[in-house]
Scaffold this motif. Sequence first.
Motif, PDB file in Angstrom:
ATOM      1  N   UNK A  17       3.225  85.789  54.026  1.00 34.15           N
ATOM      2  CA  UNK A  17       4.591  86.369  53.688  1.00 34.15           C
ATOM      3  C   UNK A  17       4.984  87.324  55.050  1.00 34.15           C
ATOM      4  N   UNK A  18       3.705  87.872  55.559  1.00 41.19           N
ATOM      5  CA  UNK A  18       4.369  88.706  56.746  1.00 41.19           C
ATOM      6  C   UNK A  18       4.200  90.001  56.243  1.00 41.19           C
ATOM      7  N   UNK A  19       3.732  90.610  54.940  1.00 40.64           N
ATOM      8  CA  UNK A  19       3.827  91.774  54.496  1.00 40.64           C
ATOM      9  C   UNK A  19       2.425  92.244  54.568  1.00 40.64           C
ATOM     10  N   UNK A  38       7.686  97.939  45.670  1.00 41.04           N
ATOM     11  CA  UNK A  38       9.013  97.026  44.895  1.00 41.04           C
ATOM     12  C   UNK A  38      10.069  96.693  45.682  1.00 41.04           C
ATOM     13  N   UNK A  39      10.225  96.961  47.072  1.00 44.33           N
ATOM     14  CA  UNK A  39      11.103  96.742  47.980  1.00 44.33           C
ATOM     15  C   UNK A  39      10.401  95.142  48.733  1.00 44.33           C
ATOM     16  N   UNK A  40       9.151  95.113  48.533  1.00 49.30           N
ATOM     17  CA  UNK A  40       8.753  93.840  49.183  1.00 49.30           C
ATOM     18  C   UNK A  40       8.223  92.706  47.972  1.00 49.30           C
ATOM     19  N   UNK A  99       8.909  90.143  53.734  1.00 50.53           N
ATOM     20  CA  UNK A  99       7.883  90.603  55.055  1.00 50.53           C
ATOM     21  C   UNK A  99       8.247  92.136  55.572  1.00 50.53           C
ATOM     22  N   UNK A 100       7.151  92.626  56.355  1.00 47.66           N
ATOM     23  CA  UNK A 100       7.155  94.137  56.255  1.00 47.66           C
ATOM     24  C   UNK A 100       6.035  95.047  56.171  1.00 47.66           C
ATOM     25  N   UNK A 101       6.007  96.302  55.975  1.00 49.98           N
ATOM     26  CA  UNK A 101       4.777  97.071  55.541  1.00 49.98           C
ATOM     27  C   UNK A 101       4.982  97.827  54.623  1.00 49.98           C
ATOM     28  N   UNK A 112      13.362  96.275  60.745  1.00 51.36           N
ATOM     29  CA  UNK A 112      13.630  95.038  59.979  1.00 51.36           C
ATOM     30  C   UNK A 112      13.543  95.371  58.542  1.00 51.36           C
ATOM     31  N   UNK A 113      14.604  96.162  57.710  1.00 49.28           N
ATOM     32  CA  UNK A 113      14.396  96.642  56.455  1.00 49.28           C
ATOM     33  C   UNK A 113      14.514  95.698  55.504  1.00 49.28           C
TER      34      UNK A 113
END
Length: 261
Positions: free
Chosen positions: A55-57, A186-188, A198-200, A242-243
């Motif tokens: 996913x890139x998370x 919960x955002x990802x 994706x994200x952190x 990149x939110x």
Amino acid sequence: MTIIRSLVFNAAFYLNLIIQMIIFTPYYFLSPRKQAWSVPKNWAKSNLWLQKIIVGADHHIDGLENIPDGPYICAAKHQSFWDTYAFLPHIADPVYILKRELTWIPLFGWYIQKMKMVPIDRGKRSAAMKTAVRGARKAVAENRQLMIYPEGTRTAPGAPPRYKYGVAHIYGELGIPVVPIAHNAGLYWPRRKFMRYPGVIRCRILPPIQPGLDNDAFLKKLEEVTEAACDELLIEAAKSDDPPPMPPTAIERLKELGVKI
């Protein structure tokens, strides 16, 4: 691509669960409990790795130094399925208070029973609280850590908090520290959706709330410190380069906080 990656990750997630449960079942059930914990902890680490490469998370945890030795209550924000396993590698010998129906699932339920979790009947609140306290006392006597989700169910990021009194009752009964955990998972990994973004994922383990407060004061403090940290993590995600997509509850909360997105 996000849809495809989400589908691939979900398939890999459940396949990983099934394969590991089959392969490691003999070792898991023949080993002492503390040694057997290596199986679910490695499973948790593998899920975090799969989410990162597919996913890139990624994830980042601040405040690991706030985890005390010995027994304590881990009070985590509950936004996603992610937070049910992501903290496992950092907790020595956790005990989950969970709905008894989970113990009825073939193989998975046996895994739960092996770790001496505390199953409760949510339909009988009074009896469930007595069972939870009894199980929690036993866990403390065995130098274990109690994992509790104060709101009882998953809530969307930014949604008004609804902390239940059960965690305060257990805090008052046990007299041990409570470690609040805030995050924005919960955002990802949104609840009730198959999408993974994706994200952190950022988590914050907050300083322990020491025993000695009356139950009402404790619950107020737990909610205040946890929600303040969650707000900060929500703002950080919203302002990132990149939110992730913001659910309506998060958008509304950001407006209340005076943040433009």
